[in-house]
Every structure is written in structure tokens, then in C-alpha cells.
Design an enzyme around this catalytic site. Structure first.
Site, mmCIF file in Angstrom:
data_model
loop_
_atom_site.group_PDB
_atom_site.id
_atom_site.type_symbol
_atom_site.label_atom_id
_atom_site.label_comp_id
_atom_site.label_asym_id
_atom_site.label_seq_id
_atom_site.Cartn_x
_atom_site.Cartn_y
_atom_site.Cartn_z
ATOM 1 N N GLY A 24 0.794 -1.219 0.000
ATOM 2 C CA GLY A 24 0.000 0.000 0.000
ATOM 3 C C GLY A 24 0.828 1.271 0.000
ATOM 4 O O GLY A 24 0.314 2.355 0.298
ATOM 5 N N VAL A 76 5.588 -1.223 9.372
ATOM 6 C CA VAL A 76 5.071 -2.393 10.076
ATOM 7 C C VAL A 76 4.960 -3.613 9.156
ATOM 8 O O VAL A 76 4.584 -4.691 9.593
ATOM 9 C CB VAL A 76 3.691 -2.034 10.696
ATOM 10 C CG1 VAL A 76 2.594 -2.046 9.621
ATOM 11 C CG2 VAL A 76 3.330 -2.936 11.847
ATOM 12 N N GLY A 77 5.358 -3.441 7.873
ATOM 13 C CA GLY A 77 5.104 -4.493 6.887
ATOM 14 C C GLY A 77 5.747 -5.839 7.171
ATOM 15 O O GLY A 77 5.215 -6.879 6.817
ATOM 16 N N GLU A 78 6.933 -5.802 7.787
ATOM 17 C CA GLU A 78 7.596 -7.084 8.088
ATOM 18 C C GLU A 78 7.211 -7.599 9.451
ATOM 19 O O GLU A 78 7.082 -8.819 9.673
ATOM 20 C CB GLU A 78 9.110 -6.894 8.088
ATOM 21 C CG GLU A 78 9.698 -6.470 6.768
ATOM 22 C CD GLU A 78 11.125 -6.052 6.988
ATOM 23 O OE1 GLU A 78 12.010 -6.917 6.813
ATOM 24 O OE2 GLU A 78 11.361 -4.892 7.344
#
Lengths: 779, 298, 162
Positions: A488, A735-737
Site C-alpha cells: 500500500g 510495520v510491513g515485516e
């Protein structure tokens, strides 16, 4: 779909790329049309884990009608690599993993290229191979890189020439020896994780065109067009300005499309057939073992606490199985080293983190970058310590987890975060502390928790740049080098641009594809850094554009720019309440009185962001003023059932909570949490398997299974807290990982709660659980 | 080791008669492969295991598709009937739902649009989902070849992993399922490595019906898949159930026998030991499942 | 090896194409008809990214020969709605944020359309079962399942609408 969203930061606006993707019109790398001049490439891959190349004969291949070229390592004398330049593009003298490319065939069709690839004759002399990283780290292990000492290496990576150790990070803080004596409880364990693969649904595709003029273009699904340009330019001696990387939409990256893997092969093959684009695409089988994987790990970890549950000491050795080439993997070992305590305050730490060459597929960046691997052991040990001193595991973590301003293992102060609230929310969501009945008598139910931290693992100077341009109708084009992999990024960056400018979200477009010829620089789309880093650059660029506009209008109105603002695409004065639309003026400027001249012109805003405060770390101790930019923290709590008759695990609930600083788009945070929970859960059951000679046994979707719609937890409860990041745009951090890091250990802890069995090794499987239950019954 | 992109080059023929098929098979021998759903053929071609000169599509031949009632009751199923067709067909659901349960467990919906009953059986993978059902339903396979037509019971058809009694130039046209005994109830239990969509690690098909001629009052037929070189009937387990009244105790005893009758191998999907243990677990569950249905019907 | 001339409809339009026998339906759609919405994810019938409808049935186009499409009706993601519009299923995916990288999306949409045509009111279990053959690595399937549920409530009303 809303027409007009004002001040979109903090709102769950519709994804900016949604329409393209639901209509099937979004262009991915394999969708780009090249016309009849397109050639196709196939790689010749070696069948041995470790061997010397005695001879390569491409005569028969070249005789096949339709074959245009065959390239080998002889055509490419230089290595390629990110932090450690250790990798030949086509094998030279030696092959180091099953599947390593030894030649590339170019032909007028993929069929002919494939046929010709079978006709390339290669003579090998097998030499001993090594697969276990601990074994490979020993003095007498077969040596994969005798020339390790000659490779160019980044100044924060420390390989040991004469061994298979490509990186050794040392963390020394306090004094562990005396600290053990003060511990009331000590737990020690060895934890083993296999290699796993990203399994993006889109396999790697690269098309390259080398024009006779010397201009080179690479079209590929890339997380890091600029990094790929840099690495390839250096290895193939192409001036940066003559090499263009174009990346359309990426069908899933997870780190696997971040560094360089097969893309450079396409460029070398294109060089052999100048003027024709060459398309190279990976079959799914090649995707598994011929691109990159997550490194394996053997971790020996020992942690101790006092009778009140305060952590006192930790000693740990991490042996990462980096595979045949560790050019990216070395930084994973480093990152694991400087974060080796996990999100805890431990005053006495002795950590050694090694990246080790093994005759396996190339270990590289994968979601979490060392954190899932090390938290697997750390979080299980924490549970065991809590049990020994009869303390609730959640309370144990509340007590010991790192808090704002505390000094962490490298000597830096922890920037403000709130991990305790994450623990509170996650445990509450699954009714922690309440023992609940399983759904059937032969099932056992248990709950477990795991917490995590991760910092973006980057060199100290990774930059982002952004350009904000207007169109005549006051719609905005944001140009960035960052990529949307599905997380996103384009959407939140558009939101930030809109907010900073004062236009509706729907007026903002993000320029795709990312194209190094036109897009401003971006280090890489990795490390969960884009919202923060590129966000800052976009915000700066938008503010720059806004400043220019306000100056022009202020001058036109005879006012002070400080009294003006922009809202919903209209400039207005607080003082006089005069208004003027952005339309037109953002290109044409404004006429002076009586049309005596004009002011202004096309508005182009520029911005950049690069952290300035990261320092090197002492080689002997890992101590330094500022090891990393910041950490994101979070907690996951899992409620699951074990079928004692089959060993099958059903995850009932996952609660997953992260401190995101500021939710630029709350629903996109939720979707990352959901996807990460399932990815984390799936990863606990995944593992690449090899026979005793290093041949892959399951490089396909039949025998390497990932979670399907039928496997997901019955409920996923996502939430977040917002402790602003000091230099994050609106306080946001990534925060994606992080959302997939603690899932596997939380499951392990829940399984232990359910059936009293610990699993130190991954992957889990129904069979292993069942067998462990059998053994427990029999003992 | 590395599957190729796309399929190798071959010729294609859409067969319109049995004679045509036999002629082509005799002409090309090993160079010809039959195409039904392609769900086994295509992966084998990509892996390099098979490279036919000609692929003969049987699906369009009369009689190969569709389900009709048999002359003495029961069903006659065309070999090219897809798994989805089996799952949805009212006659299958009414007369031998076990076939529908087995078919429904194969892979995914998309694969079931292509995978055929005949293909699944003739490919004779030990882990095929429909083969234990054919043993338990006492199916007979109609084979067509140079010497004409012959009928082979399912119990004699499978001879080894990937091996059947099919002679060169012979192919399957229909599968006949006789009327199941009055009051029969069935189930198929399958264990994969994940919740759905996987190949079978262990498959257990059970049919049970009231049989006053037996001491236990009930006859059970148990078919095991994926745990031997071919699908097998667990005869020792069946014998236990013939002489001991149905219930948890006899089911456990029978499952222990089934466990001993299984002869799995350790492979990348699971160890032999685990598969054996799961034969026991799944057999107990399948028997319990059928018994519950039988009691409800009473 | 001679080519075969086949005639079939794709998204309602009649096509006639010459194809070699070993060309898969997926390759024909992408390489000969430039319908690149349907994706190549594995060529093994496992990932579902290549899902199309063949006579209304969701099918992995990588596991079907182009020649077998002769006389059949094929529908791809491009045929779900007239240009410029979104079908109720597509709109539901938008509304429920059921898309991330977008690569699995065409296959998911087509599988969903096939499901709702044969079962306009599926349970959550039935939806999961119907989508088992469509792998997604990004979303965790949660929003996709929600989107299908939402689309189902609309679907029952529209005859043949996607």
C-alpha cells in the site's frame, strides 16, 4: 469510491491502485509487450552442490536453428553483490549450489532456448559440499570462497578470509559470566530453522535490452530499481546514466525481489544480442531455488533471570546458513547481532552472529530480515523462564520488555514506543488467562504469546527523494523511486502528499512504473521503511510545492504567505478570506495587475530524506551511539487447538498488535496484520528440503505448501497503538515485516500450553506434533 | 529436477472412435499418450518424464462422458467424467455418494473441472483419491483394446505404483458401479499436509450395510489409499468387523488390523510410521462416521 | 507439426486462432490474444493465478491445451464487466480492501464468479473450499472471503451479472 477526501492522513481511503488491479489491467513485468523482436532466454543450471567446472561446450546449442547466443562466466569476469561482492553472474571455475547458472541461452522462442539449454555440455568435477552452517563455520570445512579476502566489502561487514564466515557481528555488553551466578533460572536451547522461500505469486521476470548505442534497459518486477541499477552498472561497467531500470507493479516481493538475483543474467544475455530485448522468466521451480531464499539458522541461546523475573544475562550464537553467496545475507547476520536480545532489556549480553557460506540456494532478504529466525528461539526461552519462576508469560514480558528511553544492547536509547500496550491488547483479545475448552474431546487447546522488535536494517545513509508536480487541472503527480509491492505504499504516499499540499486525495496520482530514468532516487523498498523515509521525502516535496504556491499567491494579493493556506485545492487567506483555485495557476502562474507581466510558473516541489544520525558500531563490542534509526515493536497472542489423534493444528484466534506511530491508513495496517499473521503461520510449516547431496526435493507448490484459504485462523484480531516516531511523517513508522515475526514462536508457545511439548526445530508439521505426542505418552 | 516452461512439442488428435484410438496407439506405441484431464500428463511432460509424439484426446468420444443407469441397477460412468461432474450429479449423490465424497476431495475446484475418473484410475498413483472408493464399491472397469472389450474388477486392476493391467493400445471407457447393498452408508476420510487441496497422505473409504448373514449384523468394506503400492482392501480389518458388533471397541481393533495391512513408504510427504498411525486414526473415524449414519437410518 | 485452427469465444467475442498442439490455453490467451489479465504463477495447476471460466467452470488455463478450447466459451477477468465499469464482485473486492499486490486477483475474481454462478449463497466454508485453488501470499484471504460474502448478497438478485 469517494469523490473528494479532504485531509486523508489517518483515513482508510481506497487503495490508489485498486482499479487497475481488480480489472486485470495492472501491468506486471511479464505483461509488457515487446513486439516481434523479442528474444527469450533460459539458464543452464548445474546439478551439483559443489563442483569445479572443467569444461563448457556450447557448440551443439549454437547449432540449433533459432539460437542467437550462449553466454557463460567467461563473458563476465566481475562479481556482483550488495554488501559483499562475492557472486559471479554466471559461474566461473566453480559452482556452489544446485541450480547455479553456468550458461545462458538466447533464442527466438522460449521453446528453442529451452531445447538449446539441454544441449550445452558442461563437465564438472565434484568436490565435498557442506550444508549445515555450524559445520561450515569450522576450520576444516570445505571452503566455498577461497578468495573471500579479495572481495570488496562494505565497511561495516567483517568476513573471515580462509573460512566460510562471511560476517561476524559481536555484541558485548556488561559481563555475562558473573551474571549467571545471580540467576534463579537459566534456560538454554538450540534452535534450528530451515531455508524457506518467499513464494510470491508472481515469479521473477526480467527483460533487458542492450542498444548498440550503449543504452541499457532492464524491465523487471523490482523492489529496488536503483539498487539493482547500481549493482549491475558496477559489475558490467555500464555508466549509471546509461542504464535504466523500469519496474511495473510487483506481484509480491517479501524481500525476494530486493537484491539482485536472476535479473543481471538477462542483462548479460541482452549484451550478446544487442538491439533485441531478451526476456528471462523463472518457472515456479526455478523461483524456489534459483532466485533467493531466507537463510537457515542454527541458534544456541542461553538466557537467565533472577527470582523476581528480571532478565540478567544472555549468551547467544547465531549461525546463519547464508547459502552459496552472502552478498545480502551478511547484513541479516549483522542485524540479528545488534538486535540479538529481542525486545528486552538485558544488562549483560554476549552475542555472536555469523553468516556462513553453505552449498545451498542463495540466502537473502526475506520479510523480517533475521527477526523471525531469532525470535523463534528467544520467545520460547522467555516462556520457559517464566514457567521456571512461576510467572505468567505475559507478565514476564511486560516486566522485561524494552521501554521508551531505556538503553538497549548496543548502547543506544530506545526511541519512544509502547510495547506493553501491545501486549495488553493482544492478550485481552484472546481472553488470556482463561482456560477455554477445546472443540472436541480428542483436541487440546492452548494459548501463547510472543513479542518482537525490528529496526530497518540499512546502511547508515539510505536516501529517499520525491518530486511533486502539478497538472493544469491541479491534479498532482507524485514521483518516487519506492515501490508498491501490495503493502500500500503508493496509497499512503498519495495521502501524505494530498494532506501536505492541501488537495483532496483523489487529485493525487503516483507515477508508475518506477523508472530510474524519470523517478527520483530511492535506496530500496525494503526494511518497512517507505512510509517513514519516502513519506518524509514526499511530505517535504509537497511542502516545498505549497511554499512556492503561497509565495506566488501572496505576492499576487499583496499579503504575507504566513496568512495563506491551501484547502481542498483552493488557496485562501485567513486574513481577507480571498480565494483562488489551484487550477491553471500551478502551470501558468498569475497575471500581474492590468496584465503588466506574470508571476509564477510550473510548480515542481522536491524533497528528500536521509537519516543523518546512524553511527558505526565498535567491531569488538557492537556498541555505538546510534545503531539504527528506530524500532517498531509488537505482540501476537495465539489461541489454538491440537488434534491429538493426527497432530493437526487449528489456529482459532490470532491477536496481533503493533505500535505504528501513526496509522496513515488504518485499514491498510489491518490488512498488513492479517496477511502477516497468515504468512507467519504458514512459515512455521514451510521448509525447503534437500537430499544428502544438496539436491532440492520440494521446489514446487505440490510439496512446498503455503497456506490456502482453508488454512487460515478462524479469527484474526488486529489492532495498533500510536506512539509517534519523532522523525516519522505525522509520527508514522513501518510495520510491513513485523506482522509476521512473532507468529511462529507464539504458536510454539501455544502448542506447549496445549500439550506440554516444545519444538525447537522448524518446520512444524502434523506428523512431528503427533510423533512428539506419542513419545510423550510412551515416556 | 527443473521443470521446463510450457509443454514439449507434440501432435494432437481428438479421437472420435475406439478404433481410431487403438490404431493410433498401436502405431505410436510408447510415443502416444492419452489425454483426459491432463492433470497428471502435463506435470509429467513439464518434468521431462514423458515426451509423447502424439497426444490422443479421448474426451470427445461417444460414451466417454456422462453417467447413466446400468442395466441391472447401479451406475455406468464414462471415464472422461470430471470430478466436479461426479460431485454434482444427482444419480451419484443418490446411488453412490462415496464416489462424490472421494471426487470432492481431489485438489481444488479448478483441478476438478479437468481431472477425470478414468484418468485418476489409469494413472494409478497410489495416492489417488477415487481408487479406494472403486474397491469398496466393487466397481468394474471396461477396457477397450485391439482384442475388443473386456471388463476388469477394480480389485484386479491396480498392479503397482503407476501400473495397471492395461495392455498396450488399451484404454478405459467406462466404470460400472453395481447397486450398493440395501441400507449402505459410506464415507471417505483423507489426511493431507494441510486442511484442503493436498494430495492424500492417507485415504480411507468405508462402506457399511446391515448384513444379517454375519455374526456382527453388519458388513464393512474398507479401502485404503496412499499407504501401499496400490489401493487395497483392508481384509483383516473387515474380518474383525464381520464377527464383532459395531462400536468403539471393534472399530479400534479393526483399525489396528488396517494399520498392519498398510504398507506405506517414507517420502517427502511423510514417514511410513506416521502414515501407518494415521491409517489407524482415520479408520476409526471413518468407521464411526459410517456407523453414525447407519444408526440414523435405522 | 501442423497447427490447428480453432474457433471459440472469449468474453463473448468470437475468435479464430492457429495454434500448435502444445500451446496451453494460458499461453494462447496471453501471447496470442494479449489478454494479459490472466497470470502465469506456476504452470502446474497449483496456484490458480491462471484461472479462467471454460463453459462457466473455473479451470486452470495452464492445464488445458489451446486446441481443447475449440468450440468452447472462455471467460477471463477482462470479461467480468464492460469496460469502464466494475462488476459487483469487483466492487466488493474494492469495498473490502481485498487486493494487495494484485497478482492473484484476476484468478480470485474469476473463481468467485464461477462459485456464485453455481452457488449464489455460499457459506464461509464453501467459499474457502471454492478458493482453495487460488493462492494468495499477501492478504491472508480474510478480506477476499469477506468480499465474496458481500458479493453473494448482491449476486442472488442479478441474473448472470458478475
Amino acid at each position: 469510491m469517494a469523490e473528494f477526501t479532504t485531509e486523508p492522513v489517518g483515513k482508510s481511503v481506497t487503495r490508489i491502485d485498486m482499479y487497475d488491479k481488480v480489472t486485470g489491467s495492472a501491468t506486471f513485468a511479464d505483461d509488457i509487450q515487446f513486439g516481434p523482436g523479442l528474444y527469450y532466454g533460459r539458464l543452464v543450471r548445474c546439478p551439483h552442490a559443489h563442483a569445479l567446472i572443467r569444461k563448457i561446450d556450447a557448440t551443439r546449442a549454437l547449432e540449433l536453428p533459432g539460437v542467437k547466443a550462449v553466454v557463460t562466466g567467461a563473458d563476465v569476469p566481475k562479481n556482483i553483490g550488495l554488501y559483499l561482492i562475492d557472486r559471479p553472474i554466471f559461474a566461473r571455475e566453480r559452482v556452489r549450489y544446485v541450480g547455479e547458472p553456468v550458461a545462458g541461452v538466447v533464442a527466438i522462442s522460449e521453446e528453442i532456448a529451452h531445447e538449446a539449454a539441454q544441449l550445452v555440455e558442461v563437465e564438472y568435477e565434484e568436490v565435498p559440499a557442506v550444508f549445515d552452517p555450524v559445520e561450515a563455520a569450522q576450520e576444516d570445512a570445505p571452503l566455498l570462497h577461497p578468495d573471500l579476502g579479495e572481495y570488496e566489502v562494505a565497511n561495516f561487514i567483517f568476513p573471515k578470509p580462509g573460512t566460510n564466515i562471511s560476517e561476524h557481528f559481536k555484541l558485548r555488553r556488561g559481563d555475562v559470566q558473573p551474571a549467571w551466578d545471580r540467576c534463579a533460572a537459566i534456560v538454554e536451547g538450540t534452535f534450528r530453522l530451515p531455508q524457506i522461500q518467499h513464494v510470491p505469486i508472481e515469479p521473477h521476470v526480467a527483460v533487458s535490452l542492450w542498444e548498440p548505442s550503449g543504452q541499457v534497459t532492464l524491465w523487471t518486477c523490482s523492489q529496488s530499481p536503483f539498487a539493482q541499477r547500481d549493482l549491475v552498472a558496477q559489475s558490467l561497467d555500464i555508466p549509471h546514466g546509461s542504464f535504466r531500470v523500469v519496474s511495473p507493479y510487483v506481484g509480491g516481493g517479501f524481500g525476494g525481489k530486493a537484491g539482485i538475483s536472476m535479473e543481471v543474467c538477462a542483462v548479460v544475455m541482452a549484451r550478446a544480442v544487442k538491439g533485441h530485448p531478451v526476456k528471462l522468466r523463472m518457472t515456479r521451480e526455478e523461483e524456489f531455488i534459483g532466485t533467493t531464499v531466507r537463510q537457515s539458522l542454527v541458534a544456541h541461546t542461553k538466557i537467565g533471570c533472577d527470582s523476581e523475573g528480571n532478565l540478567l544475562a544472555m549468551e547467544t550464537q547465531y549461525y546463519f546458513g547464508g547459502g552459496a553467496y552472502n552478498d545480502y545475507g551478511v547484513n541479516i547476520a549483522r542485524a540479528a547481532g545488534y538486535s540479538c536480545t529481542g525486545p528486552y532489556l538485558i544488562p549483560n549480553v554476549k552475542g555472536d552472529s555469523y553468516c556462513v557460506y553453505t552449498n545451498q540456494p542463495i540466502g537473502s532478504a526475506m520479510r523480517g530480515f533475521g527477526m523471525p529466525e531469532i525470535h523463534w528461539g528467544i520467545e520460547q526461552i522467555m516462556d520457559q523462564l517464566a514457567e521456571k519462576i512461576d510467572m505468567d508469560p505475559a507478565d514476564f514480558r511486560r516486566r522485561n520488555c524494552v521501554k521508551s528511553d531505556e538503553t538497549i544492547l548496543t548502547g543506544m536509547k530506545m526511541p519512544p514506543i509502547d510495547l506493553v500496550s501491545c501486549i495488553d491488547k493482544a492478550t485481552k483479545a484472546i481472553d488470556w488467562g482463561k482456560r477455554e475448552a477445546p472443540s472436541a474431546p480428542h483436541k487440546k487447546r492452548g494459548k501463547g504469546i510472543a513479542i518482537m522488535w525490528k529496526a530497518p536494517a540499512m546502511p547508515p545513509n539510505p536516501g529517499s527523494a520525491a518530486i511533486v508536480r502539478f497538472n493544469e487541472d491541479a491534479t498532482v503527480n507524485v514521483s518516487i523511486g519506492a515501490q508498491d509491492l501490495g503493502q500500500g505504499a503508493f496509497t499512503v504516499l498519495a495521502q501524505m502528499a494530498a494532506q501536505a499540499l492541501g488537495v483532496p486525495y483523489e487529485w493525487v496520482r503516483v507515477s508508475v512504473p518506477v523508472d530510474t530514468k524519470y523517478s527520483p532516487y530511492e535506496w530500496q523498498t525494503v526494511a518497512s521503511r517507505i512510509t517513514w523515509s519516502t513519506g518524509n521525502a514526499v511530505k517535504a516535496a509537497a511542502e516545498d510545492a505549497k511554499r512556492q504556491i503561497l509565495e506566488i499567491v501572496a505576492g499576487h494579493w499583496g499579503e504575507d504567505p504566513k496568512d495563506l493556506d491551501i484547502k481542498d485545492g483552493t488557496v485562501f487567506s485567513y486574513r481577507t478570506e480571498e480565494e483562488i483555485s489551484l487550477k491553471g495557476m500551478v502551470i501558468y502562474g498569475l497575471p500581474n495587475e492590468n496584465f503588466e507581466g506574470w508571476t509564477g510558473g510550473p510548480i515542481v516541489g522536491q524533497g528528500r530524506f536521509m537519516p543523518t544520525y546512524v553511527t558505526n558500531l565498535d567491531f569488538e563490542t557492537g556498541q555505538g551511539t546510534r545503531a539504527v534509526v528506530h524500532y517498531t515493536v509488537g505482540a501476537q497472542a495465539i489461541d489454538l487447538e491440537v488434534d491429538t489423534e493426527t497432530g493437526e493444528i487449528t489456529v482459532l484466534r490470532i491477536a496481533s498488535v503493533y505500535d505504528v506511530g501513526k496509522a496513515i491508513n488504518p485499514d491498510l495496517i489491518m490488512t498488513q496484520i492479517e496477511g502477516g499473521a497468515v504468512h507467519g503461520m504458514s512459515s512455521a510449516f514451510e521448509g525447503l528440503r534437500f537430499d544428502s547431496e544438496g539436491h532440492p526435493m520440494n521446489p514446487n507448490l505440490v510439496d512446498y505448501r503455503i497456506s490456502t484459504a482453508a488454512d487460515i485462523p478462524l479469527e484474526i484480531h488486529g489492532d495498533y497503538v500510536e506512539t509517534p516516531l519523532e522523525d516519522g511523517p505525522w509520527g508514522a513508522r513501518g510495520v510491513g515485516e513485523h506482522v509476521m515475526v512473532p507468529t511462529a514462536p507464539a504458536m510454539a508457545n501455544a502448542i506447549h500450553d496445549a500439550v506440554g511439548i516444545r519444538f525447537n526445530d522448524l518446520p512444524l508439521s502434523a506428523e512431528r506434533v503427533f510423533q512428539a505426542l506419542q513419545e510423550k505418552r510412551e515416556s | 529436477m527443473f521443470a521446463r516452461p510450457g509443454l514439449p512439442i507434440f501432435d494432437y488428435v481428438k479421437a472420435t472412435s475406439a478404433n481410431e484410438v487403438v490404431t493410433l496407439l498401436r502405431e505410436h506405441g510408447e510415443g502416444a499418450r492419452l489425454l483426459m484431464g491432463g492433470t497428471d500428463l502435463f506435470p509429467n511432460m513439464r518434468d521431462g518424464r514423458l515426451h509423447p509424439r502424439i497426444v490422443i484426446d479421448l474426451k470427445g468420444m461417444p460414451g466417454m462422458r456422462g453417467i447413466v443407469h446400468g442395466p441391472t441397477g447401479g451406475l455406468v460412468v464414462g471415464a472422461a467424467t470430471t470430478m466436479n461432474e461426479l460431485v454434482a450429479h444427482p444419480a451419484v449423490r443418490a446411488y453412490c455418494p462415496l464416489l462424490a465424497y472421494a471426487a470432492a476431495s481431489v485438489a481444488s475446484y479448478q483441478v476438478r473441472s479437468r481431472a477425470t475418473l478414468g484418468g485418476n484410475l489409469c494413472n494409478a498413483s497410489p495416492c489417488a483419491d477415487t481408487s479406494p472408493a472403486t474397491l469398496v464399491l466393487q466397481a468394474e472397469f471396461t477396457l477397450q483394446g485391439p482384442s475388443g472389450e473386456r471388463s476388469v474388477p477394480a480389485t484386479e486392476f491396480f498392479t503397482g505404483p503407476g501400473q495397471t493391467v492395461l495392455q498396450p493400445a488399451e484404454f478405459m471407457t467406462t466404470i460400472r458401479f453395481p447397486l450398493v447393498p440395501a441400507g449402505a452408508c459410506t464415507t471417505y476420510h483423507k489426511l493431507g499436509r494441510c486442511r484442503s487441496g493436498d494430495l492424500s497422505l492417507v485415504g480411507v473409504a468405508v462402506l457399511g450395510y446391515p448384513d444379517s448373514g454375519l455374526p456382527s449384523g453388519y458388513r464393512f468394506r474398507i479401502g485404503l489409499g496412499s499407504v501401499a503400492p496400490t489401493p487395497i482392501r483392508a481384509r483383516l480389518a473387515e474380518a474383525v468387523l464381520a464377527s464383532h458388533a459395531p462400536g468403539k471397541e471393534s472399530f479400534v481393533r479393526a483399525a489396528e488390523e488396517a494399520r498392519s495391512e498398510a504398507d506405506p513408504i517414507t517420502d517427502v510427504r511423510g514417514t511410513a510410521e506416521y502414515q501407518r498411525d494415521m491409517v489407524r486414526t482415520l479408520t476409526i473415524r471413518a468407521l464411526g462416521d459410517v456407523w453414525a449414519k447407519l444408526k440414523e437410518a435405522k | 507439426m501442423a497447427n490447428h485452427t480453432i474457433t471459440f469465444t472469449v468474453n463473448g467475442a468470437l475468435e479464430r486462432v492457429d495454434v500448435p498442439a502444445n500451446l496451453t490455453l494460458l499461453q494462447m490467451l496471453r501471447d496470442k490474444l494479449a489478454l494479459t489479465g490472466t497470470k502465469n504463477g506456476c504452470e502446474a495447476g497449483e496456484c490458480g493465478a491462471c484461472t479462467v471460466l471454460v463453459d462457466g467452470e473455473p479451470t486452470n488455463s495452464c492445464m488445458m491445451l489451446a486446441v481443447e478450447a475449440d468450440g468452447r466459451e472462455i471467460m477471463t477477468v477482462e470479461g467480468l464487466a464492460p469496460e469502464g465499469q466494475l462488476s459487483p464482485i469487483q466492487q466488493a473486492f474494492v469495498d473490502h480492501n481485498a487486493v494487495q499486490c494484485g497478482f492473484c486477483t484476476p484468478g480470485m475474481l474469476v473463481s468467485t464468479y464461477g462459485l456464485l454462478r453455481r452457488n449464489p449463497n455460499p457459506t464461509e466454508e464453501e467459499i474457502k473450499e471454492a478458493l482453495v485453488g487460488n493462492l494468495c501470499r499477501c492478504t491472508g484471504y480474510v478480506r477476499i472471503i469477506q468480499a465474496v460474502q458481500a458479493a453473494a448478497t448482491q449476486f442472488a438478485g442479478t441474473e448472470g451479472g458478475a
